[in-house]
Design a protein around this motif. Sequence first.
Motif, PDB file in Angstrom:
ATOM      1  N   PHE A  26     -48.171  -5.196  71.231  1.00 37.39           N
ATOM      2  CA  PHE A  26     -47.539  -5.368  72.539  1.00 37.39           C
ATOM      3  C   PHE A  26     -47.875  -6.675  73.250  1.00 37.39           C
ATOM      4  CE2 PHE A  26     -47.623  -0.681  72.092  1.00 37.39           C
ATOM      5  CZ  PHE A  26     -46.250  -0.471  72.127  1.00 37.39           C
ATOM      6  N   ILE A  27     -48.936  -7.367  72.829  1.00 34.13           N
ATOM      7  CA  ILE A  27     -49.381  -8.541  73.571  1.00 34.13           C
ATOM      8  C   ILE A  27     -49.502  -9.788  72.693  1.00 34.13           C
ATOM      9  CG2 ILE A  27     -51.217  -9.502  75.033  1.00 34.13           C
ATOM     10  CD1 ILE A  27     -49.877  -7.040  76.301  1.00 34.13           C
ATOM     11  N   LEU A  28     -50.197  -9.693  71.573  1.00 30.40           N
ATOM     12  CA  LEU A  28     -50.618 -10.863  70.813  1.00 30.40           C
ATOM     13  C   LEU A  28     -49.671 -11.291  69.695  1.00 30.40           C
ATOM     14  CD1 LEU A  28     -54.388  -9.902  70.550  1.00 30.40           C
ATOM     15  CD2 LEU A  28     -53.310 -11.478  72.177  1.00 30.40           C
ATOM     16  N   CYS A  29     -48.842 -10.397  69.200  1.00 29.16           N
ATOM     17  CA  CYS A  29     -47.901 -10.721  68.126  1.00 29.16           C
ATOM     18  C   CYS A  29     -46.990 -11.867  68.579  1.00 29.16           C
ATOM     19  CB  CYS A  29     -47.075  -9.494  67.788  1.00 29.16           C
ATOM     20  SG  CYS A  29     -45.763  -9.797  66.591  1.00 29.16           S
ATOM     21  N   GLU A  30     -46.657 -12.757  67.662  1.00 28.56           N
ATOM     22  CA  GLU A  30     -45.813 -13.904  68.029  1.00 28.56           C
ATOM     23  C   GLU A  30     -44.457 -13.468  68.574  1.00 28.56           C
ATOM     24  OE1 GLU A  30     -44.132 -14.891  63.530  1.00 28.56           O
ATOM     25  OE2 GLU A  30     -45.873 -15.975  64.299  1.00 28.56           O
ATOM     26  N   VAL A  31     -43.938 -12.368  68.094  1.00 29.12           N
ATOM     27  CA  VAL A  31     -42.650 -11.859  68.598  1.00 29.12           C
ATOM     28  C   VAL A  31     -42.825 -11.341  70.024  1.00 29.12           C
ATOM     29  CG1 VAL A  31     -40.826 -10.149  68.244  1.00 29.12           C
ATOM     30  CG2 VAL A  31     -41.837 -11.323  66.274  1.00 29.12           C
ATOM     31  N   SER A  32     -43.865 -10.537  70.245  1.00 27.62           N
ATOM     32  CA  SER A  32     -44.137 -10.015  71.589  1.00 27.62           C
ATOM     33  C   SER A  32     -44.441 -11.141  72.567  1.00 27.62           C
ATOM     34  CB  SER A  32     -45.324  -9.047  71.546  1.00 27.62           C
ATOM     35  OG  SER A  32     -45.026  -7.948  70.735  1.00 27.62           O
ATOM     36  N   THR A  33     -45.217 -12.122  72.128  1.00 29.93           N
ATOM     37  CA  THR A  33     -45.554 -13.254  72.983  1.00 29.93           C
ATOM     38  C   THR A  33     -44.301 -14.009  73.410  1.00 29.93           C
ATOM     39  OG1 THR A  33     -47.724 -13.489  71.953  1.00 29.93           O
ATOM     40  CG2 THR A  33     -46.868 -15.408  73.101  1.00 29.93           C
ATOM     41  N   ALA A  34     -43.355 -14.198  72.481  1.00 30.43           N
ATOM     42  CA  ALA A  34     -42.099 -14.880  72.821  1.00 30.43           C
ATOM     43  C   ALA A  34     -41.322 -14.084  73.870  1.00 30.43           C
ATOM     44  CB  ALA A  34     -41.256 -15.084  71.570  1.00 30.43           C
ATOM     45  N   ILE A  35     -41.297 -12.774  73.722  1.00 33.92           N
ATOM     46  CA  ILE A  35     -40.594 -11.917  74.694  1.00 33.92           C
ATOM     47  C   ILE A  35     -41.285 -11.993  76.051  1.00 33.92           C
ATOM     48  CG2 ILE A  35     -39.986  -9.531  75.268  1.00 33.92           C
ATOM     49  CD1 ILE A  35     -39.714  -9.092  72.162  1.00 33.92           C
ATOM     50  N   TRP A  36     -42.612 -11.871  76.061  1.00 35.55           N
ATOM     51  CA  TRP A  36     -43.353 -11.952  77.331  1.00 35.55           C
ATOM     52  C   TRP A  36     -43.143 -13.296  78.005  1.00 35.55           C
ATOM     53  CZ3 TRP A  36     -44.749  -8.066  80.056  1.00 35.55           C
ATOM     54  CH2 TRP A  36     -45.154  -6.863  79.474  1.00 35.55           C
ATOM     55  N   ASN A  37     -43.089 -14.365  77.237  1.00 42.89           N
ATOM     56  CA  ASN A  37     -42.867 -15.689  77.833  1.00 42.89           C
ATOM     57  C   ASN A  37     -41.524 -15.753  78.555  1.00 42.89           C
ATOM     58  OD1 ASN A  37     -45.355 -16.694  77.075  1.00 42.89           O
ATOM     59  ND2 ASN A  37     -44.589 -17.588  75.182  1.00 42.89           N
ATOM     60  N   MET A  38     -40.494 -15.114  77.987  1.00 43.17           N
ATOM     61  CA  MET A  38     -39.192 -15.075  78.650  1.00 43.17           C
ATOM     62  C   MET A  38     -39.257 -14.224  79.918  1.00 43.17           C
ATOM     63  SD  MET A  38     -36.493 -14.933  75.488  1.00 43.17           S
ATOM     64  CE  MET A  38     -37.510 -14.453  74.097  1.00 43.17           C
ATOM     65  N   ILE A  39     -39.999 -13.115  79.856  1.00 45.86           N
ATOM     66  CA  ILE A  39     -40.176 -12.253  81.027  1.00 45.86           C
ATOM     67  C   ILE A  39     -40.895 -13.016  82.132  1.00 45.86           C
ATOM     68  CG2 ILE A  39     -41.346 -10.168  81.903  1.00 45.86           C
ATOM     69  CD1 ILE A  39     -38.835  -9.583  80.212  1.00 45.86           C
ATOM     70  N   PHE A  40     -41.997 -13.672  81.776  1.00 42.74           N
ATOM     71  CA  PHE A  40     -42.772 -14.415  82.771  1.00 42.74           C
ATOM     72  C   PHE A  40     -41.948 -15.537  83.396  1.00 42.74           C
ATOM     73  CE2 PHE A  40     -46.762 -13.122  80.279  1.00 42.74           C
ATOM     74  CZ  PHE A  40     -46.873 -11.956  81.010  1.00 42.74           C
ATOM     75  N   SER A  41     -41.172 -16.214  82.581  1.00 41.04           N
ATOM     76  CA  SER A  41     -40.313 -17.275  83.087  1.00 41.04           C
ATOM     77  C   SER A  41     -39.313 -16.706  84.089  1.00 41.04           C
ATOM     78  CB  SER A  41     -39.603 -17.961  81.932  1.00 41.04           C
ATOM     79  OG  SER A  41     -38.720 -18.934  82.402  1.00 41.04           O
ATOM     80  N   ARG A  42     -38.702 -15.572  83.756  1.00 42.63           N
ATOM     81  CA  ARG A  42     -37.722 -14.942  84.648  1.00 42.63           C
ATOM     82  C   ARG A  42     -38.365 -14.510  85.953  1.00 42.63           C
ATOM     83  NH1 ARG A  42     -32.807 -12.261  84.288  1.00 42.63           N
ATOM     84  NH2 ARG A  42     -32.309 -13.960  82.861  1.00 42.63           N
TER      85      ARG A  42
END
Length: 134
Positions: A26-42
Amino acid sequence: MVIWGLNTSPNCCLCDLELEYRDHLFILCEVSTAIWNMIFSRLGYSHLTLTSWTSLQQWLSRKDSTSPRTLKRLAAQVTIYSIWTERNKRLHEGVMATPESTFKLIDRHVRDVILGRRNRKNFMNLMLCWLRHE
């Protein structure tokens, strides 16, 4: 799942690079990190990085001027659900989505929840906050 005795790979279904455990998936995987980065940006966070489940909990409980806590919690709930759904689709159906397409689904879910609750006090201005950094 391996601990429960199920005959499945112990590797992460999203990246297949590390063992699957809560913080990684949920946090550290490169796929999850990419998703979180989009969430944080939004949400308007430009330099936020999660390092563990605990750091996620701390961010969710912290009050700040960047984004309302209700919106942060809503986005996090939908993101975690979406990452789990993506994991299960890859594991059980062999279907893979990109982080960008997963984010589009998250965006749609967040908008739907806000619209469904727009008359409640905590949700009145959330759509403006969600779309402010689009």
